[in-house]
Write a protein that holds these residues in place. Structure first.
Motif, short mmCIF file in Angstrom:
data_model
loop_
_atom_site.label_atom_id
_atom_site.label_comp_id
_atom_site.label_asym_id
_atom_site.label_seq_id
_atom_site.Cartn_x
_atom_site.Cartn_y
_atom_site.Cartn_z
N ARG A 1 -3.25 14.81 28.23
CA ARG A 1 -4.18 15.92 28.06
C ARG A 1 -4.03 16.51 26.67
O ARG A 1 -2.94 16.48 26.09
CB ARG A 1 -3.95 17.00 29.13
CG ARG A 1 -4.92 18.18 29.05
CD ARG A 1 -4.70 19.15 30.20
NE ARG A 1 -5.11 18.60 31.46
CZ ARG A 1 -6.35 18.64 31.94
NH1 ARG A 1 -7.31 19.21 31.23
NH2 ARG A 1 -6.64 18.11 33.11
N ALA A 2 -5.12 17.04 26.16
CA ALA A 2 -5.13 17.72 24.86
C ALA A 2 -6.01 18.95 24.96
O ALA A 2 -6.93 19.02 25.79
CB ALA A 2 -5.65 16.79 23.76
N LYS A 3 -5.71 19.94 24.14
CA LYS A 3 -6.50 21.17 24.08
C LYS A 3 -6.86 21.42 22.62
O LYS A 3 -6.00 21.37 21.74
CB LYS A 3 -5.73 22.36 24.65
CG LYS A 3 -5.54 22.30 26.17
CD LYS A 3 -4.79 23.52 26.69
CE LYS A 3 -4.59 23.44 28.20
NZ LYS A 3 -5.85 23.63 28.93
N VAL A 4 -8.14 21.74 22.38
CA VAL A 4 -8.64 21.98 21.03
C VAL A 4 -9.36 23.32 21.02
O VAL A 4 -10.25 23.54 21.85
CB VAL A 4 -9.59 20.85 20.57
CG1 VAL A 4 -10.05 21.09 19.14
CG2 VAL A 4 -8.91 19.50 20.68
N ALA A 5 -8.98 24.20 20.11
CA ALA A 5 -9.65 25.49 19.94
C ALA A 5 -10.59 25.41 18.76
O ALA A 5 -10.16 25.07 17.65
CB ALA A 5 -8.61 26.60 19.73
N VAL A 6 -11.87 25.70 18.99
CA VAL A 6 -12.89 25.58 17.95
C VAL A 6 -13.60 26.92 17.79
O VAL A 6 -13.67 27.73 18.72
CB VAL A 6 -13.91 24.47 18.28
CG1 VAL A 6 -13.24 23.11 18.25
CG2 VAL A 6 -14.56 24.71 19.62
N GLU B 1 1.35 26.62 23.43
CA GLU B 1 1.35 26.06 22.07
C GLU B 1 0.03 26.36 21.37
O GLU B 1 0.01 26.61 20.16
CB GLU B 1 1.58 24.56 22.12
CG GLU B 1 2.97 24.15 22.60
CD GLU B 1 3.13 22.65 22.64
OE1 GLU B 1 2.24 21.94 22.15
OE2 GLU B 1 4.15 22.16 23.18
N LEU B 2 -1.07 26.35 22.12
CA LEU B 2 -2.37 26.58 21.51
C LEU B 2 -2.50 28.00 20.99
O LEU B 2 -3.04 28.23 19.90
CB LEU B 2 -3.48 26.28 22.52
CG LEU B 2 -4.91 26.24 21.97
CD1 LEU B 2 -5.08 25.04 21.05
CD2 LEU B 2 -5.93 26.17 23.10
N VAL C 1 -15.20 25.00 12.98
CA VAL C 1 -13.83 24.88 12.47
C VAL C 1 -12.88 24.68 13.65
O VAL C 1 -13.00 25.37 14.67
CB VAL C 1 -13.42 26.14 11.68
CG1 VAL C 1 -12.00 26.01 11.15
CG2 VAL C 1 -14.39 26.39 10.55
N ILE C 2 -11.96 23.73 13.50
CA ILE C 2 -10.91 23.53 14.50
C ILE C 2 -9.75 24.46 14.13
O ILE C 2 -9.08 24.27 13.12
CB ILE C 2 -10.45 22.07 14.54
CG1 ILE C 2 -11.60 21.16 14.98
CG2 ILE C 2 -9.26 21.90 15.49
CD1 ILE C 2 -11.23 19.69 15.02
N LYS C 3 -9.50 25.47 14.97
CA LYS C 3 -8.45 26.45 14.69
C LYS C 3 -7.06 25.90 15.04
O LYS C 3 -6.10 26.19 14.35
CB LYS C 3 -8.71 27.73 15.47
CG LYS C 3 -10.06 28.37 15.17
CD LYS C 3 -10.14 28.86 13.74
CE LYS C 3 -9.26 30.05 13.48
NZ LYS C 3 -9.44 30.60 12.13
N ASN C 4 -6.98 25.14 16.12
CA ASN C 4 -5.69 24.59 16.52
C ASN C 4 -5.93 23.45 17.49
O ASN C 4 -6.96 23.40 18.18
CB ASN C 4 -4.80 25.65 17.16
CG ASN C 4 -3.35 25.24 17.22
OD1 ASN C 4 -2.96 24.21 16.66
ND2 ASN C 4 -2.53 26.01 17.90
#
Length: 521
Positions: free
Chosen positions: A238-243, A337-338, A227-230
């Motif tokens: 740049r991008a940040k993805v919390a999984v 933001e994340l 699941v992608i939380k944010n």
């Protein structure tokens, strides 16, 4: 010359065919055509009364009527009649009824036909836009593929086949360039009903585009295992993805990266080289914040305000400070933001300086026996007799020049004071120094609060470095400083006792006789 008869057109069949081609209901076409014919009949007969048209689908014929509403008191003579007026025209009606007066629809002229054409086109355009809105309003967040059709004042018009979409300049990445005819992939962010321009608004910068690309490339995300939380982005940079994984056996970060980075690399190519940090989500805010600030290594994270928007203080080593902040603050901004919070980053040197200042103020308050001086009010007279180098004559001259109260001296400069007769540069500076006293620094001798302590082995292997600022070392140094402060207070008290003995007359006489004896000897 014989007249050529124009073959009659079955309007019902034409409407049914156009309705199928445009995929618009037959009733909408009939309603639009009736409005168009009513406008044409009104233009042809040059009347101002309301006109209504009716189309017979079976015969394909039109009928037009002037509409009159029956009311008790007439407010609009063009659209309303009283019962008496209706009876004069030979119609029997009651209040609230409508009377339809037929008018001819034969031989409509060119102007009337043009008016009918405009009304018909307008109604059809409204029907098409309503249909597009109903079709795409529930698809906001989906990714569409299209072709770049043209450019309008910085906006990109996309051809989707049946309709057009627009990528506004504000939704474009400044690192991307497109040419006419090039394929483009973007996410739907809005569908509006404005009368002009494409209705579908696409975006290349929205984080939902990144989420959808991961869903397309990573099967574990598509089936819900991961699941992608944010997800947050600085488009093009740049991008940040919390999984997070729902199963223990599945590594969420590894699933998103893929074999040798194959999955994430395809997403990076689609985003034209945008760097992506994939972070494992954690319910522990401190752990999540440490991961979010990657690739920087964090020394310590503390939550100062655990409210709805938490505030975090982060301490990093001096050489990791620039990496943690990122270019133009990009890394820390995306991390904040994340985690949906606020992050303040400080280096260990800055923290040590702040602790040293706080401890110095603490020790100053501890050893100071004098009560704090009261701040004089602005209208209080100036005590010139207490100001160094100011004689009574100078005091009179300063008061005569307007320097009578504290407010008069508050913003005075040395040059302005020298304008007073008898005041030179040295006296002016003495007055300024008396007005703005500088606090004397408080030092504790023999105390080095931030001397490097013994090295502490890391419990996380080679990936984590031991923090330089150790709690035990700091508390020991603080305890030592407080002890020395207490000793200094005892010495001050002893000196005060000796001073009181010196001021005793009998003691003074004894000291005097001793001095005399020593001199005689």
């Amino acid at each position: 010359m014989p007249r050529v008869r124009t073959p009659e057109i079955d309007l019902s069949q034409v409407l049914q065919q156009v309705a199928r081609e445009k995929d618009i209901e037959m009733d909408r076409w009939v309603s639009a055509l009736e409005d168009a014919m009513a406008s044409a009949a009104k233009k042809q007969h040059r009347i101002k009364e309301p006109v209504r048209s009716k189309f017979d689908v079976e015969s394909g014929k039109f009928e037009a009527f002037i509409v009159k509403n029956i009311v008790e008191e007439v407010e609009d003579p063009l659209a309303e009649w009283t019962i008496e007026e209706a009876r004069e025209e030979g119609a029997e009606a009651e209040v609230g009824d409508e009377i339809l007066l037929p008018i001819s629809t034969e031989g409509l002229g060119r102007i009337a036909a043009q008016s009918a054409k405009q009304v018909l086109y307008q109604r059809i355009r409204e029907a098409e836009r309503e249909k597009i809105h109903a079709e795409f309003i529930d698809r906001v967040g989906e990714v569409l593929n299209g072709t770049v059709k043209r450019f309008e004042r910085g906006d990109i018009i996309i051809d989707l086949g049946r309709t057009e979409a627009i990528v506004p300049k504000s939704e474009q990445s400044r690192h991307e360039r497109y040419s006419q005819g090039e394929r483009i992939r973007a996410v739907i962010v809005d569908v509006h009903t404005m009368p002009k321009g494409p209705q579908i608004v696409l975006s290349r910068t929205d984080p939902r585009l990144l989420v959808k690309l991961f869903e397309m490339e990573v099967p574990e995300i598509y089936d819900g295992t991961v699941v992608i939380k944010n997800a947050v982005r600085a488009p093009g940079e740049r991008a940040k993805v919390a999984v997070q994984s729902r199963e223990r056996d599945v590594d969420p970060v590894g699933a998103c990266v893929g074999m040798k980075g194959s999955r994430v690399q395809s997403i990076i190519r689609e985003l034209r080289g945008e760097k992506i940090d994939i972070i494992e989500f954690s319910d522990d805010l401190v752990t999540f914040a440490q991961s979010a600030l990657a690739p920087a290594k964090i020394t310590r994270v503390s939550v100062t305000h655990p409210g709805e928007v938490p505030h975090l203080d982060v301490i990093v080593e001096d050489e990791q400070l620039s990496l943690a902040i990122g270019r133009r603050g990009q890394n820390v901004r995306l991390a904040a933001e994340l985690i949906n919070g606020k992050i303040d980053i400080k280096s260990e040197t800055d923290v040590k300086g702040e602790v040293a200042d706080a401890l110095a103020r603490l020790l100053h308050d501890a050893i100071s026996d004098e009560p704090p001086a009261e701040t004089p009010s602005d209208d209080e007279p100036l005590p010139w007799d207490k100001v160094p180098m100011v004689t009574p004559e100078l005091a009179i001259a300063l008061a005569a020049s307007g320097y009578e109260a504290y407010a008069d001296l508050a913003d005075a400069t040395a040059d302005e004071l020298q304008e007073v007769s008898g005041v030179d540069a040295e006296i002016a500076q003495a007055i300024i120094d008396w007005r703005d006293p500088k606090p004397s620094p408080v030092t504790v001798p023999g105390t080095d609060l931030f001397a490097p302590g013994p090295e502490v082995e890391s419990t996380e292997g080679d990936e984590a470095d031991a923090p330089n600022l150790n709690d035990d070392d700091f508390m020991a140094a603080l305890s030592k400083a407080l002890k020395e402060s207490e000793q200094q207070r005892e010495e001050v008290a002893a000196d005060a006792a000796m001073d009181s003995i010196d001021q005793d007359p009998s003691a003074a006489d004894a000291d005097g006789s001793d001095d005399a004896t020593s001199k005689d000897g």
